[in-house]
Design a protein around this motif. Sequence first.
Motif, PDB file in Angstrom:
ATOM      1  N   GLU A 179      39.674  32.947  42.057  1.00  0.00           N
ATOM      2  CA  GLU A 179      39.808  33.678  43.570  1.00  0.00           C
ATOM      3  C   GLU A 179      40.526  34.962  43.120  1.00  0.00           C
ATOM      4  O   GLU A 179      40.313  36.130  43.561  1.00  0.00           O
ATOM      5  CB  GLU A 179      40.420  32.997  44.487  1.00  0.00           C
ATOM      6  N   GLU A 180      41.510  35.005  42.275  1.00  0.00           N
ATOM      7  CA  GLU A 180      42.213  36.253  41.930  1.00  0.00           C
ATOM      8  C   GLU A 180      41.355  37.350  41.467  1.00  0.00           C
ATOM      9  O   GLU A 180      41.483  38.493  41.797  1.00  0.00           O
ATOM     10  CB  GLU A 180      43.508  35.848  41.053  1.00  0.00           C
ATOM     11  N   ARG A 181      40.754  36.780  40.300  1.00  0.00           N
ATOM     12  CA  ARG A 181      39.698  37.891  39.713  1.00  0.00           C
ATOM     13  C   ARG A 181      38.760  38.635  40.618  1.00  0.00           C
ATOM     14  O   ARG A 181      38.208  39.459  40.728  1.00  0.00           O
ATOM     15  CB  ARG A 181      39.385  37.689  38.353  1.00  0.00           C
ATOM     16  N   ALA A 182      38.035  37.404  41.484  1.00  0.00           N
ATOM     17  CA  ALA A 182      36.967  37.548  42.082  1.00  0.00           C
ATOM     18  C   ALA A 182      37.287  38.850  43.317  1.00  0.00           C
ATOM     19  O   ALA A 182      36.617  39.496  43.909  1.00  0.00           O
ATOM     20  CB  ALA A 182      36.410  36.378  42.886  1.00  0.00           C
ATOM     21  N   SER A 203      30.471  40.570  37.490  1.00  0.00           N
ATOM     22  CA  SER A 203      31.281  39.341  37.101  1.00  0.00           C
ATOM     23  C   SER A 203      32.574  39.703  36.915  1.00  0.00           C
ATOM     24  O   SER A 203      33.613  38.936  36.591  1.00  0.00           O
ATOM     25  CB  SER A 203      30.806  38.287  36.341  1.00  0.00           C
ATOM     26  N   ASN A 204      32.922  40.951  36.571  1.00  0.00           N
ATOM     27  CA  ASN A 204      34.188  41.568  36.364  1.00  0.00           C
ATOM     28  C   ASN A 204      34.303  43.048  36.524  1.00  0.00           C
ATOM     29  O   ASN A 204      33.404  43.595  36.960  1.00  0.00           O
ATOM     30  CB  ASN A 204      34.688  41.375  34.731  1.00  0.00           C
ATOM     31  N   ARG A 216      27.712  35.441  41.188  1.00  0.00           N
ATOM     32  CA  ARG A 216      28.044  35.499  39.746  1.00  0.00           C
ATOM     33  C   ARG A 216      29.479  35.691  39.618  1.00  0.00           C
ATOM     34  O   ARG A 216      29.898  36.633  38.645  1.00  0.00           O
ATOM     35  CB  ARG A 216      27.009  36.321  38.831  1.00  0.00           C
ATOM     36  N   LEU A 217      30.114  35.537  40.746  1.00  0.00           N
ATOM     37  CA  LEU A 217      31.596  35.721  40.486  1.00  0.00           C
ATOM     38  C   LEU A 217      32.363  34.973  39.063  1.00  0.00           C
ATOM     39  O   LEU A 217      31.802  33.877  38.854  1.00  0.00           O
ATOM     40  CB  LEU A 217      32.363  35.291  41.736  1.00  0.00           C
ATOM     41  N   PRO A 218      33.579  35.716  38.940  1.00  0.00           N
ATOM     42  CA  PRO A 218      34.092  35.049  38.018  1.00  0.00           C
ATOM     43  C   PRO A 218      34.776  33.491  38.075  1.00  0.00           C
ATOM     44  O   PRO A 218      34.903  33.350  39.235  1.00  0.00           O
ATOM     45  CB  PRO A 218      35.151  36.132  37.543  1.00  0.00           C
ATOM     46  N   THR A 219      34.740  32.811  37.051  1.00  0.00           N
ATOM     47  CA  THR A 219      35.102  31.359  37.380  1.00  0.00           C
ATOM     48  C   THR A 219      36.158  31.052  36.391  1.00  0.00           C
ATOM     49  O   THR A 219      36.402  31.481  35.291  1.00  0.00           O
ATOM     50  CB  THR A 219      33.710  30.269  37.266  1.00  0.00           C
ATOM     51  N   LEU A 255      34.435  34.451  50.365  1.00  0.00           N
ATOM     52  CA  LEU A 255      34.092  36.014  50.897  1.00  0.00           C
ATOM     53  C   LEU A 255      34.876  36.005  51.997  1.00  0.00           C
ATOM     54  O   LEU A 255      35.234  37.088  52.534  1.00  0.00           O
ATOM     55  CB  LEU A 255      32.802  36.282  50.932  1.00  0.00           C
ATOM     56  N   GLY A 256      34.574  35.035  52.923  1.00  0.00           N
ATOM     57  CA  GLY A 256      35.168  35.009  54.223  1.00  0.00           C
ATOM     58  C   GLY A 256      36.587  35.153  54.085  1.00  0.00           C
ATOM     59  O   GLY A 256      37.263  35.955  54.954  1.00  0.00           O
ATOM     60  N   ARG A 257      37.555  34.442  53.195  1.00  0.00           N
ATOM     61  CA  ARG A 257      38.742  34.631  53.164  1.00  0.00           C
ATOM     62  C   ARG A 257      39.269  36.047  52.574  1.00  0.00           C
ATOM     63  O   ARG A 257      40.149  36.547  53.062  1.00  0.00           O
ATOM     64  CB  ARG A 257      39.463  33.670  52.263  1.00  0.00           C
ATOM     65  N   THR A 258      38.338  36.481  51.593  1.00  0.00           N
ATOM     66  CA  THR A 258      38.873  37.521  50.896  1.00  0.00           C
ATOM     67  C   THR A 258      38.537  38.878  51.837  1.00  0.00           C
ATOM     68  O   THR A 258      39.416  39.857  51.878  1.00  0.00           O
ATOM     69  CB  THR A 258      38.209  38.009  49.683  1.00  0.00           C
ATOM     70  N   LEU A 259      37.582  39.212  52.551  1.00  0.00           N
ATOM     71  CA  LEU A 259      37.130  40.163  53.461  1.00  0.00           C
ATOM     72  C   LEU A 259      37.772  40.141  54.701  1.00  0.00           C
ATOM     73  O   LEU A 259      38.052  41.108  55.309  1.00  0.00           O
ATOM     74  CB  LEU A 259      35.543  40.081  53.840  1.00  0.00           C
TER      75      LEU A 259
END
Length: 363
Positions: free
Chosen positions: A30-33, A248-249, A20-23, A63-67
């Motif tokens: 992606e910035e908010r997530a 989600s936030n 339930r990531l922000p969309t 998640l791969g890119r962010t982590l």
Amino acid sequence: MIEKEFGNVRLSRLGLGNMRLPTKNGRIDEERAAAIVDEALASGINYFDTAYVYHSGESEPFLGRTLKRHPRSSYHLATKFNVDANPDIEKTFEDQLARLDTDYVDFYLFHCVTRETARKYMDPDRHYLDYLLQQKAKGRIRHLGFSSHADLETLERFLSFSDQFEFVQIQLNYLDWTMQDAKGQYETIVAHGLPIWVMEPVRGGRLADLGKDNRLLLRRHPDWSVSSWAFRWLFSLDHVQMILSGMSNLEQLRDNIKTFEDCQPLTEDERMLLSNLAAKMQRETAVPCTACRYCCDTCPKRIDIPRFLSLFNVLPLNDDEGIREEVRRSHPGPLDCIACQSCQKHCPQGIEIPKILRQLSSR
């Protein structure tokens, strides 16, 4: 952040679910997530849960890119194999490692075990478990488990299928304790000696927004958020290892972190209060939708099904002509449903979705 030992690792009691990531415009924002993921890590959350199908396949790559910006040793990564999304487990697993940009997955699960999918996962001709055990022997999977929406008979059968499972993930909260016999599921898993991972602790947000009348019942702790009651109810269950929340936030994240800093459980009197509240809600809830959105991914008409199931529940309480007009004017909406049954086959709650949409459109 409170932690709990699991084998030779320490896991934060709170895990970040990535369903339930922000969309924005239908895609992950992606910035908010990424801000949620980064702050979660900085706050002590070290368990991140995703799946092949979340966000229509976008969750794993995000998640791969962010982590990747953080040390691999600073977090534990969980994902899942969904037989109905792609029955080719070898291709799926290799794709997942590429999507997550990692050499191994810490926790890997058979996804959404039900009466129907259990039969497929246990099919000896498919060798699904054998393949995953081979990957575990190679160090590409550290721990193996499954997530379940199964009835008690199927759950027992799947638990007895193999002694290689190390944990089980179930839908567990104070409403489903009786409404969907989560109590029976909990006791069955405990009898097999396995720890429990919790999904839907606030039931897709339903237990975070109780309405004014129900909120008044919880006024004895004015400094507690409504959702924190649901988490504190879980703290008293000794065999719960991990509690996942799809935040989600940043406001939700910060509120949950505050709750998990002390992990103060409820008193027996407070647990009884929630039990009575759950009984009241159960009488009021016509459709037990958790807004997981599995139904939406397979709908050929792209109907926002959880939205309309929510309206179905609200309409008897409000008798609102505005809701009826919204249903009539919405396209795609209930009037566009072709009753193909695809949504119903993928609903973990077993809701007869086409029937409900038909009833809603005729009200």
